[in-house]
Design a protein around this motif. Structure first.
Motif, mmCIF file in Angstrom:
data_model
loop_
_atom_site.group_PDB
_atom_site.id
_atom_site.type_symbol
_atom_site.label_atom_id
_atom_site.label_comp_id
_atom_site.label_asym_id
_atom_site.label_seq_id
_atom_site.Cartn_x
_atom_site.Cartn_y
_atom_site.Cartn_z
ATOM 1 N N PRO A 102 47.547 32.692 21.631
ATOM 2 C CA PRO A 102 46.490 31.420 21.520
ATOM 3 C C PRO A 102 47.278 30.085 21.318
ATOM 4 O O PRO A 102 48.669 30.259 20.847
ATOM 5 C CB PRO A 102 45.777 31.572 20.083
ATOM 6 C CG PRO A 102 46.721 32.603 19.406
ATOM 7 C CD PRO A 102 47.382 33.291 20.565
ATOM 8 N N PRO A 103 46.970 29.051 21.533
ATOM 9 C CA PRO A 103 47.669 27.795 21.449
ATOM 10 C C PRO A 103 47.891 27.701 19.801
ATOM 11 O O PRO A 103 47.270 28.253 18.952
ATOM 12 C CB PRO A 103 46.605 26.701 22.022
ATOM 13 C CG PRO A 103 45.702 27.355 22.646
ATOM 14 C CD PRO A 103 45.340 28.714 22.303
ATOM 15 N N TRP A 104 48.943 26.874 19.587
ATOM 16 C CA TRP A 104 49.323 26.647 18.244
ATOM 17 C C TRP A 104 48.486 25.976 17.577
ATOM 18 O O TRP A 104 47.993 24.734 18.260
ATOM 19 C CB TRP A 104 50.982 26.422 18.056
ATOM 20 C CG TRP A 104 52.002 27.130 18.549
ATOM 21 C CD1 TRP A 104 51.699 28.541 19.268
ATOM 22 C CD2 TRP A 104 53.254 27.115 18.469
ATOM 23 N NE1 TRP A 104 53.040 29.014 19.587
ATOM 24 C CE2 TRP A 104 53.851 28.347 19.048
ATOM 25 C CE3 TRP A 104 54.184 26.098 17.872
ATOM 26 C CZ2 TRP A 104 55.235 28.515 19.178
ATOM 27 C CZ3 TRP A 104 55.686 26.478 18.062
ATOM 28 C CH2 TRP A 104 56.070 27.140 18.430
ATOM 29 N N ILE A 105 48.227 25.928 16.372
ATOM 30 C CA ILE A 105 47.315 25.012 15.708
ATOM 31 C C ILE A 105 47.719 23.250 15.482
ATOM 32 O O ILE A 105 47.030 22.636 15.863
ATOM 33 C CB ILE A 105 47.110 25.301 14.085
ATOM 34 C CG1 ILE A 105 46.570 26.865 14.038
ATOM 35 C CG2 ILE A 105 46.300 24.399 13.266
ATOM 36 C CD1 ILE A 105 45.190 26.856 14.595
ATOM 37 N N ILE A 106 49.209 23.393 15.815
ATOM 38 C CA ILE A 106 49.501 21.948 15.862
ATOM 39 C C ILE A 106 48.954 21.214 17.075
ATOM 40 O O ILE A 106 48.769 19.998 17.223
ATOM 41 C CB ILE A 106 51.140 21.957 15.815
ATOM 42 C CG1 ILE A 106 51.673 20.550 15.761
ATOM 43 C CG2 ILE A 106 51.729 22.674 17.082
ATOM 44 C CD1 ILE A 106 51.306 19.781 14.640
ATOM 45 N N VAL A 107 48.883 22.062 18.301
ATOM 46 C CA VAL A 107 48.141 21.341 19.395
ATOM 47 C C VAL A 107 46.903 20.967 19.298
ATOM 48 O O VAL A 107 46.388 19.644 19.581
ATOM 49 C CB VAL A 107 48.199 22.397 20.468
ATOM 50 C CG1 VAL A 107 47.783 21.793 21.755
ATOM 51 C CG2 VAL A 107 49.724 22.722 20.842
ATOM 52 N N ASP A 108 45.900 21.871 18.513
ATOM 53 C CA ASP A 108 44.660 21.423 18.184
ATOM 54 C C ASP A 108 44.662 20.048 17.303
ATOM 55 O O ASP A 108 43.800 19.368 17.476
ATOM 56 C CB ASP A 108 44.009 22.670 17.504
ATOM 57 C CG ASP A 108 42.669 22.200 16.965
ATOM 58 O OD1 ASP A 108 41.683 22.099 17.874
ATOM 59 O OD2 ASP A 108 42.341 21.917 15.584
ATOM 60 N N GLN A 109 45.195 20.233 16.231
ATOM 61 C CA GLN A 109 45.654 18.786 15.430
ATOM 62 C C GLN A 109 45.948 17.667 16.398
ATOM 63 O O GLN A 109 45.484 16.416 16.117
ATOM 64 C CB GLN A 109 46.810 19.097 14.420
ATOM 65 C CG GLN A 109 46.341 20.105 13.620
ATOM 66 C CD GLN A 109 45.300 19.928 12.445
ATOM 67 O OE1 GLN A 109 45.263 18.941 11.799
ATOM 68 N NE2 GLN A 109 44.227 21.167 12.519
ATOM 69 N N LEU A 110 46.739 17.673 17.224
ATOM 70 C CA LEU A 110 47.138 16.639 18.201
ATOM 71 C C LEU A 110 46.205 16.226 18.931
ATOM 72 O O LEU A 110 45.856 14.994 19.098
ATOM 73 C CB LEU A 110 48.600 16.951 18.877
ATOM 74 C CG LEU A 110 49.712 17.228 18.062
ATOM 75 C CD1 LEU A 110 50.943 17.851 19.076
ATOM 76 C CD2 LEU A 110 50.226 16.121 17.338
ATOM 77 N N GLN A 111 45.544 17.375 19.564
ATOM 78 C CA GLN A 111 44.268 16.864 20.200
ATOM 79 C C GLN A 111 43.115 16.041 19.830
ATOM 80 O O GLN A 111 42.237 15.295 20.262
ATOM 81 C CB GLN A 111 43.714 18.148 21.178
ATOM 82 C CG GLN A 111 44.731 18.465 22.278
ATOM 83 C CD GLN A 111 44.226 19.980 22.700
ATOM 84 O OE1 GLN A 111 43.547 20.821 21.758
ATOM 85 N NE2 GLN A 111 44.639 20.329 23.992
ATOM 86 N N ARG A 112 42.879 16.420 18.265
ATOM 87 C CA ARG A 112 42.020 15.857 17.572
ATOM 88 C C ARG A 112 42.155 14.101 17.394
ATOM 89 O O ARG A 112 41.567 13.345 17.487
ATOM 90 C CB ARG A 112 41.861 16.307 16.396
ATOM 91 C CG ARG A 112 41.127 17.675 16.326
ATOM 92 C CD ARG A 112 40.914 18.211 15.146
ATOM 93 N NE ARG A 112 40.211 19.609 14.745
ATOM 94 C CZ ARG A 112 39.969 20.113 13.764
ATOM 95 N NH1 ARG A 112 39.850 19.466 12.827
ATOM 96 N NH2 ARG A 112 39.265 21.221 13.614
#
Length: 634
Positions: free
Chosen positions: A201-211
């Motif tokens: 799965p994508p790393w959580i940091i990517v989700d944080q950046l997309q937000r």
């Protein structure tokens, strides 16, 4: 005497009346009064939040959906809901009418519940009755744009102010900074480097950046950074091609801001084989050198004072032991004068490198993160699998100076490619078109103005396992950070993009407050203990070798009976073992005694010191009054 009795009774009545008045009328009268006595002022709005609220351009509406009736028996959740409500009321007060608050109880089968479902709030079934609990927020900004916090998790209470302020800021500034992500590591997921048939799965940091940003993931072989990229985030440039490095070089010289993660040893890549994860070829030092920075090649920072404790399978049993290359960075190791790190409480790094300014650097080098002086450079070969934490501790020799782990670079710079753009690496049609386009732009040999780059000598801090715990909450992945790694990256991007209001809010609530003195005593004792343990292990190995040699020289080698020489070696080892075990017991005894002595002193201060001081004060007052009553001058 009678008057005195009346006065005493009247005083008691007045005291009771004042007490009741304060408790009944005090709350509405002093509803917005605050007295925050916590050390980190966690109940006081940060300057960033106040600035965001005071400079709101358009009205913002916040709807708090809280199923108060369903949660009437949930004490801890009710307390947390009051904390949320208090904070939102303070937001509304500071915003001066630009922020309105509405509290809604979405009762079952009501229109309010329909709205909660429509906006995507998370409903949680409770108890045997199966009633659904809602506890989320919907925020509305200009033109009806809205954002949602599906469920307010108590576990994220320390990040509550940041989550709310980010929502308000995003509603007031709907346009997001465009961040380009150019990475040689699989941050966005995909096939596993260890197993091509497994998907990660994508790393959580990517989700944080997309937000937070308009994130554009650039291909690994990108040859031209698009002009609309506001900030470029580069991860592990060792794995990028020369044309991509040239594109980064030109982007920075054109005035683009960049956040660059380099690494002398990426643990993710090193797990694939010894040849992976090394610092070779063009990157990173060729690129960094043009910016006046050098990454010490092949060396990893180990820090005795900041080492994280890990489980290690030793020779005889599993132990919990300090692992020098894995660092828990806290306190003064973070530059408190820089907005990027000023509010960060803790960073977790793994096998980080050392950055230094080059001798002829024309740029300004500002350390953001440093090790303690109880650190040294370890050869990455010492960390080849499987690493031996005990050996690292036994061989540890502090350099007596800190090493820089992250730095901000600014000032004039020159190109890393003075001989011109590197030749094409591939010859497909699309590549030719890209190269042709790249050639149309004249190469910049010097920066148009001061460059602005932040370099971090670790890529592993972005991996989930080093900073965040993932919990499954009714099918939704909830990220609970245990370190400020993502905050650090986002702070850096915020500063590089020119937005700093949110920086002072982030990580305010992290509550890890270890007893540093106890930790220091424990680490020093453990260092001595491990050194003795290594000494004992080395002597055991030596004795075994000696016994094997003696056994091999015997004519009756198959005999199990010991020769006098073998018995002498065993007796000698047993005596040495007894002596070392005595030393180990002394070290452990001193450790326990020092910690117990410190604990006793802390208990005395917390429990007995204040009553003793009050008693002494009372005795002194009594003594002075008695002297006055006897006619003596005080």
């Amino acid at each position: 005497m009678k008057n005195r009795r009346y006065l005493t009774v009247g005083g008691l009545v007045a005291a009771v009346a004042i007490f009741l008045l304060i408790n009944t009328a005090g709350r509405p009268l002093f509803r917005f009064a605050r007295l925050d006595l916590t050390q980190n002022k966690v109940h006081t709005l940060s300057k960033g939040t106040v600035h965001i609220l005071e400079t709101l351009q358009d009205p913002v509406k916040i709807q708090l959906y809280w199923s108060a009736g369903v949660a009437k028996d949930m004490t801890s959740l009710k307390l947390f809901s009051q904390r949320v409500l208090d904070l939102l009321e303070e937001y509304s007060s500071v915003a001066g009418g630009k922020l309105t608050l509405e509290v809604i109880d979405p009762e079952p089968f009501s229109e309010a519940e329909d709205d909660a479902v429509r906006y995507g709030l998370q409903g949680v079934p409770t108890g045997s009755s199966g009633e659904t609990l809602y506890f989320g927020i919907v925020g509305f900004g200009k033109n009806g744009k809205h954002q949602v916090i599906p469920f307010l998790q108590p576990a994220r209470e320390s990040f509550l102010e940041f989550d709310l302020s980010r929502m308000v800021y995003s509603l007031d500034h709907p346009e997001k900074t465009k961040v380009g992500l150019l990475s040689a590591l699989p941050l966005t997921g995909g096939s596993s480097p260890r197993n091509p048939f497994s998907m990660e799965p994508p790393w959580i940091i990517v989700d944080q950046l997309q937000r937070q940003y308009d994130l554009k993931v650039l291909p690994k072989d990108e040859e031209e950074i698009p002009d609309d990229i506001g900030v470029l985030m580069v991860v592990y440039p060792q794995g990028l091609g020369k044309r991509s490095l040239y594109a980064i070089d030109q982007f920075v010289l054109r005035g683009g801001h960049a956040l660059v993660f380099v690494d002398p040893m990426s643990e993710l890549m090193a797990a694939q084989g010894p040849a992976e994860g090394s610092t070779s070829g063009y990157a990173p030092n060729r690129l960094l050198g043009a910016w006046g920075v050098k990454l010490t090649p092949g060396k990893v920072v180990g820090d005795m004072a900041a080492a994280q404790r890990v489980s290690y399978q030793g020779r005889f049993r599993t132990q919990v032991i300090d692992y020098l290359p894995w660092l828990a960075v806290r306190g003064n190791m973070l530059n408190r004068n820089e907005v990027v790190t000023g509010q960060i409480d803790q960073l977790n790094l793994a096998s980080a490198g050392s950055l230094t300014p080059t001798k002829d650097a024309g740029t300004k080098f500002v350390p953001l993160v440093q090790s303690t002086s109880q650190a040294m450079l370890l050869d990455r070969k010492q960390l080849s699998f499987p690493p031996d934490p005990k050996r690292l501790i036994a061989d540890f020799k502090p350099a007596g100076k800190p090493f820089t782990l992250a730095a901000r670079i600014s000032g004039p710079a020159t190109t890393a490619f003075p001989d011109g753009p590197p030749p094409p690496e591939k010859k497909d049609k699309a590549r030719k078109e890209g190269q042709k386009k790249a050639k149309e732009k004249k190469q910049l040999l010097q920066s148009k103005g001061p460059i602005n780059v932040i370099v971090i000598a670790d890529t592993d801090l972005l991996q989930d396992r080093f900073w965040v715990t993932i919990q499954d909450f009714f099918g939704r992945r909830i990220a609970i950070p245990n370190a400020g790694n993502a905050d650090f990256a986002i702070n850096a991007l915020d500063q590089l993009s020119g937005s700093s209001d949110l920086i002072s809010i982030r990580s305010r609530g992290t509550s890890s407050r270890p007893f540093t003195l106890v930790e220091k005593i424990r680490r020093e004792a453990e260092r001595k203990y491990r050194a003795k343990e290594q000494e004992l292990t080395a002597k055991l190995d030596k004795t075994e070798r000696k016994l094997n040699e003696l056994q091999g020289k015997r004519k009756d080698a198959e005999s199990a009976k010991l020769t006098p020489e073998q018995q002498k070696e065993i007796d000698k080892f047993r005596q040495e073992k007894v002596d070392i075990r005595k030393d180990l017991r002394v070290v452990q005894y001193q450790l326990r005694r020092n910690i117990e002595r410190l604990e006793t002193m802390l208990k005395f201060i917390n429990i007995a010191l204040v009553p003793i001081l009050v008693a002494l004060g009372s005795i002194i007052v009594w003594f002075i009054r008695r002297k006055r009553n006897m006619g003596f001058p005080a």
